[in-house]
Design a protein around this motif. Structure first.
Motif, PDB file in Angstrom:
ATOM      1  N   GLU A  67       9.922  28.831 -10.401  1.00 25.24           N
ATOM      2  CA  GLU A  67      10.154  27.850 -11.461  1.00 25.24           C
ATOM      3  C   GLU A  67       9.939  28.436 -12.857  1.00 25.24           C
ATOM      4  O   GLU A  67      10.452  27.892 -13.832  1.00 25.24           O
ATOM      5  CB  GLU A  67       9.256  26.631 -11.253  1.00 25.24           C
ATOM      6  N   SER A  68       9.217  29.538 -12.944  1.00 24.73           N
ATOM      7  CA  SER A  68       8.970  30.149 -14.252  1.00 24.73           C
ATOM      8  C   SER A  68      10.259  30.671 -14.880  1.00 24.73           C
ATOM      9  O   SER A  68      10.353  30.775 -16.097  1.00 24.73           O
ATOM     10  CB  SER A  68       7.959  31.294 -14.127  1.00 24.73           C
ATOM     11  N   GLY A  69      11.228  31.016 -14.039  1.00 23.33           N
ATOM     12  CA  GLY A  69      12.494  31.531 -14.543  1.00 23.33           C
ATOM     13  C   GLY A  69      12.499  33.026 -14.810  1.00 23.33           C
ATOM     14  O   GLY A  69      13.525  33.588 -15.176  1.00 23.33           O
ATOM     15  N   TYR A  70      11.372  33.693 -14.627  1.00 25.85           N
ATOM     16  CA  TYR A  70      11.305  35.128 -14.887  1.00 25.85           C
ATOM     17  C   TYR A  70      11.710  35.980 -13.685  1.00 25.85           C
ATOM     18  O   TYR A  70      12.035  37.148 -13.845  1.00 25.85           O
ATOM     19  CB  TYR A  70       9.883  35.531 -15.307  1.00 25.85           C
TER      20      TYR A  70
END
Length: 98
Positions: A67-70
């Motif tokens: 979910e962090s997108g990294y």
């Protein structure tokens, strides 16, 4: 990440695990240490092992980093071989078939 289950122990293929790199990405290094911290065994050049007692923590960790997108899906999704049979319900939110 390629994974398999044997005797209620989840194994993540060593070539798919994040690497710790001194001076590298903070997110990737944090991901490495987080995964390593709950592993029953985490030896270099060997598959890391996670007992069923820590699967809920593993799932929460994988979802959080996803979910962090990294990190990409290939880094946060467990990929089981079709021969594995049914994926345990606890792991389904972060799993798929190869």
């Amino acid at each position: 990440m390629r994974a398999r289950i044997e005797n209620k122990v989840l194994f993540i293929h060593h070539e798919d695990l994040p690497e710790f790199k001194k001076g590298g990405s903070v997110v990737r290094n944090s991901y490495f240490w987080a995964l390593r911290s709950i592993a029953g065994r985490a030896r270099r050049y060997q598959d890391w092992e996670y007992e069923s007692e820590v699967w809920i923590a593993l799932v929460r960790m994988l979802l959080s980093f996803a979910e962090s997108g990294y990190l990409g899906d290939r880094e946060t999704i467990l990929e089981f071989p079709l021969s594995q049979g049914e994926i345990p319900e606890m792991l389904r939110d972060v799993s798929t078939w190869e």
